[in-house]
Write a protein that holds these residues in place. Structure first.
Motif, PDB file in Angstrom:
ATOM      1  N   SER A   1      -2.704 -76.417   6.180  1.00 56.14           N
ATOM      2  CA  SER A   1      -4.351 -77.093   6.331  1.00 56.14           C
ATOM      3  C   SER A   1      -4.850 -76.434   5.452  1.00 56.14           C
ATOM      4  O   SER A   1      -4.413 -75.061   4.612  1.00 56.14           O
ATOM      5  CB  SER A   1      -4.761 -76.500   7.807  1.00 56.14           C
ATOM      6  N   VAL A   2      -6.268 -77.371   4.972  1.00 56.68           N
ATOM      7  CA  VAL A   2      -7.175 -76.378   4.412  1.00 56.68           C
ATOM      8  C   VAL A   2      -7.597 -75.136   4.244  1.00 56.68           C
ATOM      9  O   VAL A   2      -7.600 -73.927   4.069  1.00 56.68           O
ATOM     10  CB  VAL A   2      -7.929 -77.801   3.974  1.00 56.68           C
ATOM     11  N   GLU A   3      -8.070 -75.681   6.188  1.00 52.13           N
ATOM     12  CA  GLU A   3      -8.290 -74.113   6.562  1.00 52.13           C
ATOM     13  C   GLU A   3      -7.523 -72.584   6.493  1.00 52.13           C
ATOM     14  O   GLU A   3      -7.614 -72.027   6.151  1.00 52.13           O
ATOM     15  CB  GLU A   3      -9.086 -74.287   7.499  1.00 52.13           C
ATOM     16  N   GLU A   4      -6.148 -73.053   6.056  1.00 49.84           N
ATOM     17  CA  GLU A   4      -5.011 -72.028   6.683  1.00 49.84           C
ATOM     18  C   GLU A   4      -4.626 -71.871   5.515  1.00 49.84           C
ATOM     19  O   GLU A   4      -4.827 -70.692   4.764  1.00 49.84           O
ATOM     20  CB  GLU A   4      -3.817 -72.998   6.887  1.00 49.84           C
ATOM     21  N   ASN A   5      -5.245 -72.960   4.143  1.00 49.04           N
ATOM     22  CA  ASN A   5      -5.455 -71.967   2.697  1.00 49.04           C
ATOM     23  C   ASN A   5      -6.680 -70.901   2.958  1.00 49.04           C
ATOM     24  O   ASN A   5      -6.268 -69.891   1.931  1.00 49.04           O
ATOM     25  CB  ASN A   5      -5.459 -73.196   1.588  1.00 49.04           C
ATOM     26  N   LEU A   6      -7.246 -71.486   3.072  1.00 47.12           N
ATOM     27  CA  LEU A   6      -8.201 -70.522   2.947  1.00 47.12           C
ATOM     28  C   LEU A   6      -7.975 -69.376   3.289  1.00 47.12           C
ATOM     29  O   LEU A   6      -8.286 -67.539   2.996  1.00 47.12           O
ATOM     30  CB  LEU A   6      -9.330 -71.355   3.285  1.00 47.12           C
ATOM     31  N   ILE A   7      -7.495 -69.194   4.295  1.00 47.59           N
ATOM     32  CA  ILE A   7      -7.232 -68.149   5.136  1.00 47.59           C
ATOM     33  C   ILE A   7      -6.732 -67.294   4.339  1.00 47.59           C
ATOM     34  O   ILE A   7      -6.549 -65.737   4.515  1.00 47.59           O
ATOM     35  CB  ILE A   7      -6.708 -68.066   6.430  1.00 47.59           C
ATOM     36  N   MET A   8      -5.583 -67.372   4.297  1.00 51.44           N
ATOM     37  CA  MET A   8      -4.289 -66.530   3.407  1.00 51.44           C
ATOM     38  C   MET A   8      -4.905 -66.272   1.796  1.00 51.44           C
ATOM     39  O   MET A   8      -5.242 -64.843   1.602  1.00 51.44           O
ATOM     40  CB  MET A   8      -3.315 -67.688   2.002  1.00 51.44           C
ATOM     41  N   GLY A   9      -6.568 -67.109   1.523  1.00 54.44           N
ATOM     42  CA  GLY A   9      -7.306 -66.167   0.078  1.00 54.44           C
ATOM     43  C   GLY A   9      -7.756 -65.153   0.968  1.00 54.44           C
ATOM     44  O   GLY A   9      -7.892 -64.115  -0.094  1.00 54.44           O
ATOM     45  N   ALA A  10      -7.519 -64.876   2.477  1.00 56.98           N
ATOM     46  CA  ALA A  10      -8.606 -63.011   2.919  1.00 56.98           C
ATOM     47  C   ALA A  10      -7.801 -62.256   3.022  1.00 56.98           C
ATOM     48  O   ALA A  10      -8.174 -62.027   4.185  1.00 56.98           O
ATOM     49  CB  ALA A  10      -8.922 -64.253   3.753  1.00 56.98           C
TER      50      ALA A  10
ATOM     51  N   ASN B   1     -17.055 -65.951   4.384  1.00 58.66           N
ATOM     52  CA  ASN B   1     -16.738 -65.931   2.573  1.00 58.66           C
ATOM     53  C   ASN B   1     -16.377 -67.476   3.275  1.00 58.66           C
ATOM     54  O   ASN B   1     -16.325 -68.276   2.324  1.00 58.66           O
ATOM     55  CB  ASN B   1     -15.941 -65.827   2.259  1.00 58.66           C
ATOM     56  N   ARG B   2     -15.386 -68.011   4.668  1.00 63.25           N
ATOM     57  CA  ARG B   2     -14.994 -69.230   4.454  1.00 63.25           C
ATOM     58  C   ARG B   2     -16.260 -69.995   5.014  1.00 63.25           C
ATOM     59  O   ARG B   2     -16.231 -71.425   4.364  1.00 63.25           O
ATOM     60  CB  ARG B   2     -14.055 -69.393   5.812  1.00 63.25           C
ATOM     61  N   GLU B   3     -17.414 -70.064   5.112  1.00 54.66           N
ATOM     62  CA  GLU B   3     -18.604 -70.453   5.183  1.00 54.66           C
ATOM     63  C   GLU B   3     -19.354 -71.260   3.860  1.00 54.66           C
ATOM     64  O   GLU B   3     -19.702 -72.171   3.079  1.00 54.66           O
ATOM     65  CB  GLU B   3     -19.915 -70.450   6.210  1.00 54.66           C
ATOM     66  N   TYR B   4     -19.054 -69.813   3.381  1.00 53.42           N
ATOM     67  CA  TYR B   4     -19.661 -69.773   2.038  1.00 53.42           C
ATOM     68  C   TYR B   4     -18.501 -70.866   1.117  1.00 53.42           C
ATOM     69  O   TYR B   4     -19.270 -71.535  -0.090  1.00 53.42           O
ATOM     70  CB  TYR B   4     -19.037 -68.417   1.184  1.00 53.42           C
ATOM     71  N   VAL B   5     -17.601 -70.603   0.571  1.00 51.95           N
ATOM     72  CA  VAL B   5     -16.676 -71.522   0.279  1.00 51.95           C
ATOM     73  C   VAL B   5     -17.108 -73.853   0.963  1.00 51.95           C
ATOM     74  O   VAL B   5     -17.609 -74.444  -0.080  1.00 51.95           O
ATOM     75  CB  VAL B   5     -15.014 -71.623   0.673  1.00 51.95           C
TER      76      VAL B   5
END
Length: 238
Positions: free
Chosen positions: A95-104, A116-120
């Motif tokens: 998912s979109v959110e899971e991809n973002l989590i991978m960035g962390a 950072n997720r809320e910033y994005v």
């Protein structure tokens, strides 16, 4: 202004083929540097070499005062050097959110993941609306937003961005570059490789023109003569 990243006589390529030679470039902290040039100039290869994805054939890379020429890609990421690659390279089944989590994933970014997720999501409200959607079903522009967002989740000190407008409509390209202007205003150090010269120059502090593995122009944005840049780009003058 401090040079946060620089290369000295850097050369690299693939196998026996060298793509660029003896590149000595400097990048100032808190500034946006654009590298423009035609296909095959060596721009993307240069970024990959900065990230350690390609081993240099000669020369050196210094990041934040340290020689990282032979450092691993992961150590460069941990120290804040981040690449947003050409072609997005998302995890399509996540998912979109899971991809973002991978960035962390980097250690230093994990504690700040939620912030950072809320910033994005603040930068890209469309991603928040689609947070549970599989990234493989996103439009090209949305996928580019996600690729940028994933890179920002890594808390970059220097953000390398490779051809972000590739395949995007003019409207979506304008949206993406509006985000880059926001990041520029926040004093993020950005190194942008882009074939859309008009867009790239609008946000640049310094401009490099690469052709056939060499830098043929290096000037501050204010000093760039657009006609001369165009002539050099299309090899219409010496």
């Amino acid at each position: 202004m401090r040079h946060i990243l620089k290369t000295e006589k850097l050369s690299a390529g693939y196998g026996a083929m060298e793509v660029f030679w003896d590149l000595s470039l400097t990048f100032e902290e808190g500034k946006t540097t654009t590298i423009v040039g035609p296909n095959g100039a060596g721009k993307s290869t240069y970024l990959k070499t900065l990230m350690g994805l390609i081993t240099p054939k000669g020369g050196s890379i210094e990041f934040d005062g340290k020689d990282v020429t032979t450092a691993s890609t992961w150590s460069r990421i941990d120290n804040g050097l981040v690449l947003i690659p050409e072609g997005r390279l998302l995890f399509p089944d996540l998912s979109v959110e899971e991809n973002l989590i991978m960035g962390a994933y980097p250690q230093k970014a994990r504690a700040s993941m939620e912030k950072n997720r809320e910033y994005v999501f603040g930068l890209f409200p469309r991603l928040k609306e689609r947070r549970n959607q599989q990234s493989g079903t996103l439009s090209g522009g949305e996928a580019q937003m996600l690729a940028i967002g994933r890179g920002l989740m890594e808390e970059p000190e220097v953000c390398l961005i490779d051809e972000p407008s590739l395949g995007l409509s003019p409207v979506m390209t304008n949206e993406i570059f509006a985000i880059f202007r926001t990041l520029k205003e926040e004093k993020m150090t950005i190194i942008l490789v882009e074939q859309n010269t008009n867009q790239a120059l609008k946000i640049a502090d310094h401009v490099y023109l690469m052709q056939a593995g060499k830098v043929t122009l290096s000037e501050s944005r204010d000093a760039v003569d657009l006609q001369r840049l165009e002539d050099l780009y299309f090899a219409r003058s010496a």
